[in-house]
Design a protein around this motif. Structure first.
Motif, PDB file in Angstrom:
ATOM      1  N   LEU A  67       0.822  -1.206   0.000  1.00 30.90           N
ATOM      2  CA  LEU A  67       0.000   0.000   0.000  1.00 30.90           C
ATOM      3  C   LEU A  67       0.861   1.263   0.000  1.00 30.90           C
ATOM      4  O   LEU A  67       0.348   2.357   0.137  1.00 30.90           O
ATOM      5  CB  LEU A  67      -0.931   0.008   1.213  1.00 30.90           C
ATOM      6  N   SER A  68       2.186   1.103  -0.150  1.00 29.18           N
ATOM      7  CA  SER A  68       3.054   2.274  -0.089  1.00 29.18           C
ATOM      8  C   SER A  68       3.679   2.587  -1.443  1.00 29.18           C
ATOM      9  O   SER A  68       4.434   3.537  -1.560  1.00 29.18           O
ATOM     10  CB  SER A  68       4.162   2.056   0.948  1.00 29.18           C
ATOM     11  N   ILE A  69       3.355   1.799  -2.476  1.00 29.43           N
ATOM     12  CA  ILE A  69       4.082   1.958  -3.739  1.00 29.43           C
ATOM     13  C   ILE A  69       3.880   3.363  -4.319  1.00 29.43           C
ATOM     14  O   ILE A  69       4.811   3.947  -4.874  1.00 29.43           O
ATOM     15  CB  ILE A  69       3.673   0.857  -4.753  1.00 29.43           C
ATOM     16  N   GLY A  70       2.685   3.938  -4.145  1.00 23.36           N
ATOM     17  CA  GLY A  70       2.431   5.268  -4.688  1.00 23.36           C
ATOM     18  C   GLY A  70       3.327   6.315  -4.074  1.00 23.36           C
ATOM     19  O   GLY A  70       3.957   7.114  -4.785  1.00 23.36           O
ATOM     20  N   SER A  71       3.434   6.304  -2.727  1.00 20.59           N
ATOM     21  CA  SER A  71       4.282   7.318  -2.091  1.00 20.59           C
ATOM     22  C   SER A  71       5.757   7.010  -2.342  1.00 20.59           C
ATOM     23  O   SER A  71       6.583   7.918  -2.400  1.00 20.59           O
ATOM     24  CB  SER A  71       3.978   7.419  -0.596  1.00 20.59           C
ATOM     25  N   TYR A  72       6.097   5.725  -2.525  1.00 19.48           N
ATOM     26  CA  TYR A  72       7.490   5.380  -2.844  1.00 19.48           C
ATOM     27  C   TYR A  72       7.872   5.899  -4.231  1.00 19.48           C
ATOM     28  O   TYR A  72       8.954   6.469  -4.402  1.00 19.48           O
ATOM     29  CB  TYR A  72       7.673   3.860  -2.771  1.00 19.48           C
ATOM     30  N   VAL A  73       6.961   5.728  -5.190  1.00 19.18           N
ATOM     31  CA  VAL A  73       7.229   6.264  -6.536  1.00 19.18           C
ATOM     32  C   VAL A  73       7.350   7.791  -6.468  1.00 19.18           C
ATOM     33  O   VAL A  73       8.213   8.387  -7.119  1.00 19.18           O
ATOM     34  CB  VAL A  73       6.132   5.826  -7.529  1.00 19.18           C
ATOM     35  N   SER A  74       6.504   8.433  -5.654  1.00 21.35           N
ATOM     36  CA  SER A  74       6.621   9.887  -5.478  1.00 21.35           C
ATOM     37  C   SER A  74       8.010  10.250  -4.962  1.00 21.35           C
ATOM     38  O   SER A  74       8.648  11.181  -5.456  1.00 21.35           O
ATOM     39  CB  SER A  74       5.585  10.386  -4.471  1.00 21.35           C
ATOM     40  N   LEU A  75       8.469   9.501  -3.945  1.00 21.92           N
ATOM     41  CA  LEU A  75       9.775   9.787  -3.355  1.00 21.92           C
ATOM     42  C   LEU A  75      10.888   9.639  -4.392  1.00 21.92           C
ATOM     43  O   LEU A  75      11.738  10.517  -4.534  1.00 21.92           O
ATOM     44  CB  LEU A  75      10.032   8.857  -2.165  1.00 21.92           C
ATOM     45  N   THR A  76      10.861   8.525  -5.150  1.00 22.76           N
ATOM     46  CA  THR A  76      11.933   8.320  -6.128  1.00 22.76           C
ATOM     47  C   THR A  76      11.856   9.378  -7.229  1.00 22.76           C
ATOM     48  O   THR A  76      12.884   9.804  -7.743  1.00 22.76           O
ATOM     49  CB  THR A  76      11.857   6.912  -6.741  1.00 22.76           C
ATOM     50  N   ALA A  77      10.623   9.817  -7.552  1.00 18.28           N
ATOM     51  CA  ALA A  77      10.490  10.890  -8.540  1.00 18.28           C
ATOM     52  C   ALA A  77      11.144  12.169  -8.006  1.00 18.28           C
ATOM     53  O   ALA A  77      11.857  12.871  -8.729  1.00 18.28           O
ATOM     54  CB  ALA A  77       9.023  11.131  -8.866  1.00 18.28           C
TER      55      ALA A  77
END
Lengths: 312, 316
Positions: A67-77
């Motif tokens: 459930l954290s993949i969205g915020s993880y992708v935001s972070l890597t972006a």
């Protein structure tokens, strides 16, 4: 061909069929999309979503949910738009740290027998907080190489199509065709059997989580290449999109039954669904609802086929 | 000694210990200033967490994969529809609440229909339905913000001896739900299904009907929360349910309910809800930036789960 066998074939082809149907409808509504330029625009955003969906699918393989993949992708972006551009070494180290953190999460979840939903829920706060620390206000700039790659215009075939095919092929070979890929999927299907056969379940979990972290980081980088700048909330909706995409593509929640090619197709379908609805000139109020309706429709079709599969 | 040992073994004790610890840390930072006020506010906001978490807890207890992701959308739709129909009229308070409950009933039945007819995991069913429900709320709302009836607003913010009236009512509801969970056939069936759905079915329990009742109940709790929250915050907003997706699950799990199903407890919900709110308050009091605050919130939630979850694994 007998009924059940046909139903099984239909079930396998369902993701591709729904995509073809949707694409056909879009071409009919807006014939101008049927060009190199049109397809490029239409499918551009599918690349990061496809990567995020593959990352989610890797976690689904071992019966977990991220459930954290969205915020993880935001972070890597955010990292890609700041550190990776200004100080590439620091940027790469930070992204590598993200992958290691994912591996540690996998180990923690396995060793303490924790529910992945809750741990990743907690991590979604952590990633979002880190993203805000890296990039407090929207901005940053995509690294030139990434920008060049994402806007590359190869002859004949638009780049997003090439990218999606490459992503699907690599994930398919790694997970469905390689010997260790079979072990990884087996760990989702029957963990005890895999453990009895002498494989380390800990290693399986860590491998899968690190792979998901790696692919998720690629999603963030690809996203920045398209949007040129980032902000901490840029990909939050990817969490739900990636789950829906993986399921649309034929992945199951438990049992290690996943399909990398299906996941990529599912992601493209969801991307196109948004464009399709705007081509329909649908009241924007209904857009989210219509996306939900499409999801329900495809799942209903699958349930029907599944019922036919059982009739023998 | 044995009483203390027994208390320490309760799955919900961690949540309360954590809540008290966080509250003491806040009070120590401010040298005791406003500590009572903080507690009163915490009870107000924890109330809303607990209302949705009761329903979510029953759903989660049904077993692996059972989670209701449509809670935020249901809250929003129920809040919007009831506020618009009441249109600020005091005599409409009760009919308005019945309308909110009706919204919950419809959503719950829709969710169960998706799960049953499409044979899809509840996570995906409630996820897809939440898109549809949210869309309905957006369409119905049209950006209007209708003020709640004055009596409702007064009621939701009223306090007796510093304790919110709403909190007292929800403590009573929680007590009733505790009895429902531990002492009724329905509650025991929910737990039995969570431990082994196949065994429960073979034992002759009506798994289908209990599952239906549980999802409908969860949606009705969510709708009720949307109704009182809209009354409390001066009207319904389209994003009013947003934070309740994560917090409803977090409260259930930190409260000592097993995510794998089959083990649940109601008292922990209050402990966890107070803990979550006090945690955010503490980090705010320390004057930390938004980024650090989020990182610490996440890390502390995970730490509590690692500690609480580990102890449960030993107990089994």
């Amino acid at each position: 061909m007998t009924g059940p066998a046909f139903a099984r074939l239909l079930r396998g082809a369902l993701p591709a069929l729904s995509l073809a149907l949707l694409l056909g409808a879009i071409f009919y509504l807006q014939p101008r999309t049927m060009s190199y330029f049109g397809l490029n625009l239409l499918l551009n955003l599918a690349v990061p979503i496809a990567l995020a969906t593959v990352a989610q699918m890797l976690i689904l393989t071992v019966n977990d949910l991220d459930l954290s993949i969205g915020s993880y992708v935001s972070l890597t972006a955010c990292i890609a738009a700041t550190w990776l551009r200004d100080t590439p070494l620091l940027g790469l180290l930070a992204l590598g740290g993200g992958v290691l953190a994912y591996g540690a999460l996998g180990a923690l979840i396995h060793l303490r027998n924790l529910p992945s939903i809750v741990v990743t829920l907690g991590m979604s706060f952590v990633w979002l907080g880190l993203a805000i620390l890296v990039l407090p206000t929207p901005g940053g700039k995509a690294p030139d190489i990434v920008r060049a790659l994402m806007t590359w215009k190869p002859p004949y075939v638009p780049f997003p199509i090439i990218a999606c095919v490459v992503i699907a092929a690599l994930a398919h070979v790694a997970l469905m065709r390689s010997p260790y890929g079979a072990v990884l999927r087996g760990a989702g299907g029957n963990p005890r059997a895999v453990a009895r056969a002498g494989w380390s379940l800990l290693r399986v979990k860590v491998t899968m989580y690190m792979a998901a972290g790696f692919v998720g980081a690629l999603a963030g980088i690809a996203l920045v290449g398209l949007t040129t700048s980032a902000d901490a909330n840029i990909a939050l909706r990817y969490t739900l999109l990636s789950i829906a995409g993986a399921i649309l593509g034929g992945s199951e929640f438990v049992g290690g039954r996943v399909s990398p090619i299906g996941a990529v197709i599912g992601a493209i379908t969801l991307t196109l669904a948004a464009s399709f609805l705007s081509f329909l000139r649908l009241n924007p109020d209904f857009q989210i609802g219509a996306q939900g309706a499409i999801l329900i429709l495809v799942l209903a079709l699958r349930a029907l086929i599944g019922r036919a599969e059982k009739d023998r | 000694m044995s009483a203390i040992a027994k208390l320490a073994r309760q799955p919900w004790i961690f949540a309360f210990v954590a809540a008290v610890a966080v509250w003491l840390a806040t009070a120590a930072f401010t040298h005791g200033q406003g500590a009572g006020g903080v507690l009163s506010v915490a009870f107000t906001f924890a109330t809303f967490f607990v209302i949705v978490a009761i329903g979510q807890m029953f759903v989660v207890t049904l077993g692996p994969g059972n989670v209701d992701l449509s809670i935020p959308a249901t809250m929003t739709l129920a809040g919007t529809v009831s506020m618009k129909i009441m249109d600020g009229a005091n005599w409409m308070i009760l009919p308005g609440y019945l309308i909110a409950v009706a919204v919950g009933l419809v959503v719950g039945l829709f969710n169960v229909a998706l799960i049953r007819l499409l044979r899809i995991p509840p996570i995906i069913a409630t996820l897809s339905s939440s898109f549809v429900i949210q869309s309905a709320a957006i369409w119905y709302n049209r950006g209007l913000r209708v003020k709640p009836p004055t009596l409702l607003a007064d009621f939701t913010t009223a306090k007796i001896f510093g304790l919110p009236v709403l909190a007292i009512i929800v403590i009573l509801i929680a007590a009733v739900m505790h009895v429902v969970l531990t002492r009724t056939v329905y509650g025991r069936t929910v737990i039995a299904i969570g431990q082994n759905a196949r065994a429960a079915r073979l034992a002759g329990l009506d798994v289908g009907r209990v599952r239906l009742a549980t999802y409908v109940m969860c949606a009705v709790f969510a709708a009720s929360c949307g109704y009182v929250l809209a009354g409390f915050s001066g009207g319904a907003a389209l994003n009013m349910g947003q934070e309740y997706l994560l917090s409803s699950i977090a409260v259930v799990v930190i409260g000592g309910t097993s995510v794998a199903g089959g083990f649940a407890n109601v008292p922990g919900l209050w402990g966890a809800a107070l803990f979550l709110f006090l945690l955010v308050t503490m980090l705010n009091t320390f004057g930390l930036g938004a980024g650090v605050r989020l990182v610490l919130t996440g890390l502390i939630i995970i730490t509590v789960i690692v500690i609480a979850g580990g102890s449960r694994a030993n107990a089994r």
